[in-house]
Motif scaffolding. Structure first.
Motif, PDB file in Angstrom:
ATOM      1  N   LEU A   9      53.344 -10.879  23.233  1.00 16.81           N
ATOM      2  CA  LEU A   9      53.237  -9.435  23.053  1.00 16.81           C
ATOM      3  C   LEU A   9      53.100  -9.047  21.578  1.00 16.81           C
ATOM      4  N   ARG A  10      53.786  -9.760  20.700  1.00 13.70           N
ATOM      5  CA  ARG A  10      53.748  -9.402  19.277  1.00 13.70           C
ATOM      6  C   ARG A  10      52.352  -9.551  18.668  1.00 13.70           C
ATOM      7  N   LYS A  11      51.497 -10.352  19.303  1.00 11.07           N
ATOM      8  CA  LYS A  11      50.146 -10.557  18.785  1.00 11.07           C
ATOM      9  C   LYS A  11      49.112  -9.683  19.494  1.00 11.07           C
ATOM     10  N   ARG A  12      49.535  -8.962  20.507  1.00 13.44           N
ATOM     11  CA  ARG A  12      48.603  -8.118  21.258  1.00 13.44           C
ATOM     12  C   ARG A  12      48.470  -6.746  20.607  1.00 13.44           C
ATOM     13  N   ARG A  13      47.508  -5.994  21.091  1.00 14.91           N
ATOM     14  CA  ARG A  13      47.293  -4.629  20.597  1.00 14.91           C
ATOM     15  C   ARG A  13      48.223  -3.708  21.401  1.00 14.91           C
ATOM     16  N   VAL A  14      49.242  -3.219  20.739  1.00 14.21           N
ATOM     17  CA  VAL A  14      50.341  -2.528  21.418  1.00 14.21           C
ATOM     18  C   VAL A  14      50.466  -1.095  20.918  1.00 14.21           C
ATOM     19  N   GLY A  15      50.715  -0.196  21.844  1.00 15.19           N
ATOM     20  CA  GLY A  15      51.016   1.191  21.500  1.00 15.19           C
ATOM     21  C   GLY A  15      52.457   1.517  21.850  1.00 15.19           C
ATOM     22  N   ILE A  16      53.175   2.119  20.936  1.00 17.69           N
ATOM     23  CA  ILE A  16      54.549   2.549  21.189  1.00 17.69           C
ATOM     24  C   ILE A  16      54.539   4.041  21.479  1.00 17.69           C
ATOM     25  N   VAL A  17      55.086   4.406  22.626  1.00 13.56           N
ATOM     26  CA  VAL A  17      55.102   5.805  23.055  1.00 13.56           C
ATOM     27  C   VAL A  17      56.502   6.369  22.906  1.00 13.56           C
ATOM     28  N   THR A  18      56.631   7.391  22.101  1.00 17.04           N
ATOM     29  CA  THR A  18      57.910   8.074  21.949  1.00 17.04           C
ATOM     30  C   THR A  18      57.661   9.452  21.326  1.00 17.04           C
ATOM     31  N   ASN A  19      58.706  10.254  21.234  1.00 20.35           N
ATOM     32  CA  ASN A  19      58.558  11.590  20.648  1.00 20.35           C
ATOM     33  C   ASN A  19      58.166  11.486  19.181  1.00 20.35           C
ATOM     34  N   ASP A  20      57.445  12.469  18.694  1.00 18.74           N
ATOM     35  CA  ASP A  20      56.874  12.404  17.349  1.00 18.74           C
ATOM     36  C   ASP A  20      57.901  12.087  16.265  1.00 18.74           C
ATOM     37  N   PHE A  21      59.088  12.686  16.338  1.00 19.43           N
ATOM     38  CA  PHE A  21      60.101  12.469  15.301  1.00 19.43           C
ATOM     39  C   PHE A  21      60.687  11.063  15.335  1.00 19.43           C
ATOM     40  N   HIS A  22      60.505  10.351  16.437  1.00 27.35           N
ATOM     41  CA  HIS A  22      61.089   9.017  16.630  1.00 27.35           C
ATOM     42  C   HIS A  22      60.102   7.903  16.329  1.00 27.35           C
ATOM     43  N   LEU A  23      58.845   8.262  16.114  1.00 24.59           N
ATOM     44  CA  LEU A  23      57.783   7.262  16.029  1.00 24.59           C
ATOM     45  C   LEU A  23      57.838   6.465  14.727  1.00 24.59           C
ATOM     46  N   TYR A  24      58.134   7.117  13.626  1.00 21.29           N
ATOM     47  CA  TYR A  24      58.152   6.443  12.330  1.00 21.29           C
ATOM     48  C   TYR A  24      59.128   5.269  12.346  1.00 21.29           C
ATOM     49  N   ARG A  25      60.364   5.520  12.766  1.00 17.05           N
ATOM     50  CA  ARG A  25      61.373   4.467  12.806  1.00 17.05           C
ATOM     51  C   ARG A  25      60.989   3.371  13.800  1.00 17.05           C
ATOM     52  N   SER A  26      60.445   3.772  14.946  1.00 18.50           N
ATOM     53  CA  SER A  26      60.060   2.790  15.964  1.00 18.50           C
ATOM     54  C   SER A  26      59.004   1.828  15.442  1.00 18.50           C
ATOM     55  N   LEU A  27      58.036   2.348  14.708  1.00 18.34           N
ATOM     56  CA  LEU A  27      56.977   1.498  14.162  1.00 18.34           C
ATOM     57  C   LEU A  27      57.522   0.572  13.082  1.00 18.34           C
ATOM     58  N   LEU A  28      58.425   1.078  12.253  1.00 17.04           N
ATOM     59  CA  LEU A  28      59.037   0.224  11.229  1.00 17.04           C
ATOM     60  C   LEU A  28      59.795  -0.935  11.869  1.00 17.04           C
ATOM     61  N   ILE A  29      60.548  -0.629  12.916  1.00 17.30           N
ATOM     62  CA  ILE A  29      61.317  -1.671  13.605  1.00 17.30           C
ATOM     63  C   ILE A  29      60.370  -2.688  14.243  1.00 17.30           C
ATOM     64  N   ALA A  30      59.308  -2.207  14.875  1.00 18.01           N
ATOM     65  CA  ALA A  30      58.347  -3.104  15.520  1.00 18.01           C
ATOM     66  C   ALA A  30      57.725  -4.059  14.505  1.00 18.01           C
ATOM     67  N   ARG A  31      57.326  -3.536  13.364  1.00 14.54           N
ATOM     68  CA  ARG A  31      56.713  -4.400  12.342  1.00 14.54           C
ATOM     69  C   ARG A  31      57.721  -5.389  11.771  1.00 14.54           C
ATOM     70  N   LYS A  32      58.970  -4.950  11.643  1.00 14.04           N
ATOM     71  CA  LYS A  32      60.022  -5.858  11.183  1.00 14.04           C
ATOM     72  C   LYS A  32      60.221  -6.999  12.177  1.00 14.04           C
ATOM     73  N   GLN A  33      60.032  -6.707  13.464  1.00 13.11           N
ATOM     74  CA  GLN A  33      60.205  -7.727  14.502  1.00 13.11           C
ATOM     75  C   GLN A  33      58.980  -8.626  14.668  1.00 13.11           C
ATOM     76  N   GLY A  34      57.929  -8.361  13.921  1.00 11.14           N
ATOM     77  CA  GLY A  34      56.772  -9.246  13.954  1.00 11.14           C
ATOM     78  C   GLY A  34      55.592  -8.767  14.771  1.00 11.14           C
ATOM     79  N   PHE A  35      55.624  -7.526  15.252  1.00 12.98           N
ATOM     80  CA  PHE A  35      54.443  -6.986  15.929  1.00 12.98           C
ATOM     81  C   PHE A  35      53.311  -6.885  14.904  1.00 12.98           C
ATOM     82  N   GLN A  36      52.191  -7.506  15.207  1.00 15.32           N
ATOM     83  CA  GLN A  36      51.114  -7.615  14.231  1.00 15.32           C
ATOM     84  C   GLN A  36      50.081  -6.500  14.338  1.00 15.32           C
ATOM     85  N   ARG A  37      49.882  -5.985  15.547  1.00 19.50           N
ATOM     86  CA  ARG A  37      48.877  -4.932  15.752  1.00 19.50           C
ATOM     87  C   ARG A  37      49.512  -3.850  16.629  1.00 19.50           C
TER      88      ARG A  37
END
Length: 204
Positions: A143-171
């Motif tokens: 999953l970390r190498k796939r093209r992934v979209g994270i769905v959440t409320n606008d105010f929550h998206l910034y932190r979610s993307l930072l966490i995802a990239r920290k965990q190794g999500f590449q795209r």
């Protein structure tokens, strides 16, 4: 006597100015962080995402999504309606005051609106955003190498993307859902504290 009173007045003035300066610094930090956070909430995802991770939120006592969760589901449904081959991971455990897991409630909501149940994967053990993402990777190989979209409320998206990239999500991209305007100032303040907390915990 007059000298002592003058000294006390000076101390009060200095203390007041210090407190005002501190308050101004906090307000400026909050405004700056809010701008950065909300910029991420204005993103547009690409058309060829392989998988969505829909982050959970509170479920009502009757088992239906709360408004915040419904907004996330509506954003996911909008994308899935145009891209029916995309897999949806609905991620969220069951709180003590929830009748079912957030994942189960989300899966039911999407299936009731025409999303193929075979394209919905439930992750029902997570209790935090970091767990939403890390546990989801255990359900879809690579999953970390796939093209992934994270769905959440606008105010929550910034932190979610930072966490995802920290965990190794590449795209990974964000799919912003709406938020309630009357609750936005409080939600942004919570996000500021959550960013600090997650930084301390090593999630960012």
């Amino acid at each position: 006597m007059g000298t002592m009173e003058s000294s006390r007045e000076t101390e009060v003035t200095v203390t007041t100015l210090f407190l005002l300066a501190a308050l101004l610094a906090v307000v400026l930090a909050y405004c700056t962080a809010s701008i950065i956070i909300m910029r991420a909430g204005r993103s547009t995802p690409p058309e060829d995402l392989e998988c969505l991770i829909v982050l959970g939120a509170m479920v009502r006592p009757d088992g239906l999504p709360t408004r915040a969760l419904r907004y996330r589901l509506e954003a996911a449904l909008s994308y899935l309606a145009e891209h029916p081959a995309t897999i949806a991971i609905v991620s969220g455990g069951q709180g003590a005051d929830e009748p079912v897991s957030e994942a189960a409630a989300m899966a039911c909501w999407l299936a009731d609106r025409g999303v193929d149940s075979e394209h919905i994967i439930q992750e029902s053990a997570s209790t935090t955003t970091a767990e939403n993402l890390s546990l989801s990777t255990q359900l879809v190989p690579g999953l970390r190498k796939r093209r992934v979209g994270i769905v959440t409320n606008d105010f929550h998206l910034y932190r979610s993307l930072l966490i995802a990239r920290k965990q190794g999500f590449q795209r990974v991209w964000g799919i912003p859902a709406a938020s309630t305007p009357e609750n936005l100032p409080v939600n942004l303040a919570r996000e500021c504290f959550a960013l600090i907390k997650n930084r301390i915990q090593g999630n960012l």
